[in-house]
Design a protein around this motif. Structure first.
Motif, PDB file in Angstrom:
ATOM      1  N   ALA A  35       0.814  -1.094  -0.151  1.00  0.00           N
ATOM      2  CA  ALA A  35      -0.017  -0.013   0.069  1.00  0.00           C
ATOM      3  C   ALA A  35       0.735   1.346   0.036  1.00  0.00           C
ATOM      4  CB  ALA A  35      -0.893   0.078   1.431  1.00  0.00           C
ATOM      5  N   GLU A  36       1.999   1.265   0.956  1.00  0.00           N
ATOM      6  CA  GLU A  36       2.823   2.322   0.790  1.00  0.00           C
ATOM      7  C   GLU A  36       3.556   2.637  -0.499  1.00  0.00           C
ATOM      8  OE1 GLU A  36       3.584   4.826   3.642  1.00  0.00           O
ATOM      9  OE2 GLU A  36       1.774   3.820   3.913  1.00  0.00           O
ATOM     10  N   LEU A  37       3.825   1.678  -1.236  1.00  0.00           N
ATOM     11  CA  LEU A  37       4.688   1.881  -2.563  1.00  0.00           C
ATOM     12  C   LEU A  37       3.637   2.082  -3.595  1.00  0.00           C
ATOM     13  CD1 LEU A  37       6.728  -1.645  -2.487  1.00  0.00           C
ATOM     14  CD2 LEU A  37       7.745   0.645  -2.315  1.00  0.00           C
ATOM     15  N   ILE A  38       2.479   1.491  -3.354  1.00  0.00           N
ATOM     16  CA  ILE A  38       1.480   2.125  -4.449  1.00  0.00           C
ATOM     17  C   ILE A  38       1.097   3.374  -4.265  1.00  0.00           C
ATOM     18  CG2 ILE A  38      -0.845   1.963  -5.092  1.00  0.00           C
ATOM     19  CD1 ILE A  38      -0.478  -1.376  -4.908  1.00  0.00           C
ATOM     20  N   ALA A  39       1.129   4.030  -3.170  1.00  0.00           N
ATOM     21  CA  ALA A  39       0.834   5.165  -2.590  1.00  0.00           C
ATOM     22  C   ALA A  39       1.895   6.478  -3.095  1.00  0.00           C
ATOM     23  CB  ALA A  39       0.504   5.665  -1.142  1.00  0.00           C
ATOM     24  N   GLY A  40       3.098   5.859  -2.675  1.00  0.00           N
ATOM     25  CA  GLY A  40       4.192   6.483  -3.391  1.00  0.00           C
ATOM     26  C   GLY A  40       4.296   6.733  -4.698  1.00  0.00           C
ATOM     27  N   TRP A  41       4.219   5.599  -5.522  1.00  0.00           N
ATOM     28  CA  TRP A  41       4.143   5.577  -7.054  1.00  0.00           C
ATOM     29  C   TRP A  41       3.248   6.432  -7.570  1.00  0.00           C
ATOM     30  CZ3 TRP A  41       0.612   3.301 -10.376  1.00  0.00           C
ATOM     31  CH2 TRP A  41       0.947   3.425 -11.518  1.00  0.00           C
ATOM     32  N   LYS A  42       1.901   6.224  -7.037  1.00  0.00           N
ATOM     33  CA  LYS A  42       0.814   7.102  -7.276  1.00  0.00           C
ATOM     34  C   LYS A  42       1.201   8.525  -7.264  1.00  0.00           C
ATOM     35  CE  LYS A  42      -4.086   6.700  -7.302  1.00  0.00           C
ATOM     36  NZ  LYS A  42      -5.316   6.260  -6.628  1.00  0.00           N
ATOM     37  N   GLU A  43       1.762   8.981  -5.963  1.00  0.00           N
ATOM     38  CA  GLU A  43       2.049  10.226  -5.827  1.00  0.00           C
ATOM     39  C   GLU A  43       3.210  10.776  -6.824  1.00  0.00           C
ATOM     40  OE1 GLU A  43       4.272  12.716  -2.293  1.00  0.00           O
ATOM     41  OE2 GLU A  43       2.824  11.368  -1.601  1.00  0.00           O
ATOM     42  N   GLU A  44       4.132  10.209  -7.180  1.00  0.00           N
ATOM     43  CA  GLU A  44       5.212  10.527  -8.139  1.00  0.00           C
ATOM     44  C   GLU A  44       4.485  10.787  -9.393  1.00  0.00           C
ATOM     45  OE1 GLU A  44       9.002   8.363  -8.481  1.00  0.00           O
ATOM     46  OE2 GLU A  44       8.943   7.767  -6.454  1.00  0.00           O
ATOM     47  N   CYS A  45       3.573   9.802  -9.904  1.00  0.00           N
ATOM     48  CA  CYS A  45       3.131   9.788 -11.396  1.00  0.00           C
ATOM     49  C   CYS A  45       2.145  11.403 -11.307  1.00  0.00           C
ATOM     50  CB  CYS A  45       2.146   8.707 -11.222  1.00  0.00           C
ATOM     51  SG  CYS A  45       3.069   7.001 -11.768  1.00  0.00           S
ATOM     52  N   GLN A  46       1.659  11.534 -10.065  1.00  0.00           N
ATOM     53  CA  GLN A  46       0.738  12.942  -9.986  1.00  0.00           C
ATOM     54  C   GLN A  46       1.694  14.238 -10.015  1.00  0.00           C
ATOM     55  OE1 GLN A  46      -1.549  12.392  -6.587  1.00  0.00           O
ATOM     56  NE2 GLN A  46      -3.362  11.379  -7.551  1.00  0.00           N
ATOM     57  N   GLU A  47       2.712  13.890  -9.492  1.00  0.00           N
ATOM     58  CA  GLU A  47       3.785  15.137  -9.340  1.00  0.00           C
ATOM     59  C   GLU A  47       4.512  15.244 -10.753  1.00  0.00           C
ATOM     60  OE1 GLU A  47       6.832  14.318  -6.595  1.00  0.00           O
ATOM     61  OE2 GLU A  47       5.336  14.332  -4.827  1.00  0.00           O
ATOM     62  N   LEU A  48       4.686  14.005 -11.592  1.00  0.00           N
ATOM     63  CA  LEU A  48       5.291  14.248 -12.838  1.00  0.00           C
ATOM     64  C   LEU A  48       4.113  14.319 -13.921  1.00  0.00           C
ATOM     65  CD1 LEU A  48       7.661  11.133 -12.857  1.00  0.00           C
ATOM     66  CD2 LEU A  48       8.170  13.615 -12.817  1.00  0.00           C
ATOM     67  N   GLY A  49       2.857  14.530 -13.459  1.00  0.00           N
ATOM     68  CA  GLY A  49       1.814  14.809 -14.531  1.00  0.00           C
ATOM     69  C   GLY A  49       1.301  13.730 -15.310  1.00  0.00           C
ATOM     70  N   LEU A  50       1.644  12.286 -14.592  1.00  0.00           N
ATOM     71  CA  LEU A  50       1.400  11.106 -15.611  1.00  0.00           C
ATOM     72  C   LEU A  50      -0.108  10.785 -15.459  1.00  0.00           C
ATOM     73  CD1 LEU A  50       4.747   9.143 -15.210  1.00  0.00           C
ATOM     74  CD2 LEU A  50       4.035  10.456 -17.190  1.00  0.00           C
ATOM     75  N   ILE A  51      -0.639  11.153 -14.281  1.00  0.00           N
ATOM     76  CA  ILE A  51      -2.101  10.850 -14.431  1.00  0.00           C
ATOM     77  C   ILE A  51      -2.626  11.858 -13.665  1.00  0.00           C
ATOM     78  CG2 ILE A  51      -1.841   8.265 -13.728  1.00  0.00           C
ATOM     79  CD1 ILE A  51      -1.800   8.655 -10.697  1.00  0.00           C
TER      80      ILE A  51
END
Length: 130
Positions: A114-130
């Protein structure tokens, strides 16, 4: 009459056959059979004591106390059954600890995922990928 006393009395009465035939030529098989039947009955009584209502517990039933062979058999059989029950309880406790450890590992893995997915999702949002 309670079943515990009945078994103790049955063992005692079987022992009378042992004494009656003991030393008589030609009755060796009868002595062996009566001895085994008395011991089997004492073993059943000890089993009942350990797994049942604890009527006599570790105390040799009074009706068996003056027959050293039966008293010793009861003591040995009772102790063996108690040891088996204790071993079974230890195995059950170890199994429960193992189940709990496995659950703890699963919970930890779920948390990490859950922590990895949340971190990955946050990074993707910061990079504008999602």
């Amino acid at each position: 009459m309670n079943s515990y006393f009945e078994k103790a009395l049955a063992a005692r009465l079987l022992w009378i056959n042992v004494r009656a035939f003991e030393g008589m030529a030609g009755f060796e098989t009868d002595v062996e059979n009566a001895t085994q039947a008395a011991f089997d009955t004492v073993d059943e009584l000890a089993d009942d004591e350990v797994y049942g209502q604890w009527h006599y517990k570790e105390n040799v039933p009074l009706v068996l106390q003056d027959v050293p062979e039966l008293a010793a058999r009861y003591t040995q059989s009772y102790a063996l059954n108690v040891a088996n029950v204790e071993k079974w309880h230890e195995e059950e406790e170890a199994e429960e600890r193992n189940r709990q450890d496995m659950q703890d590992i699963q919970d930890t893995n779920d948390f990490i995922d859950a922590e990895l997915i949340a971190g990955w999702k946050e990074e993707c949002q910061e990079l504008g990928l999602i």
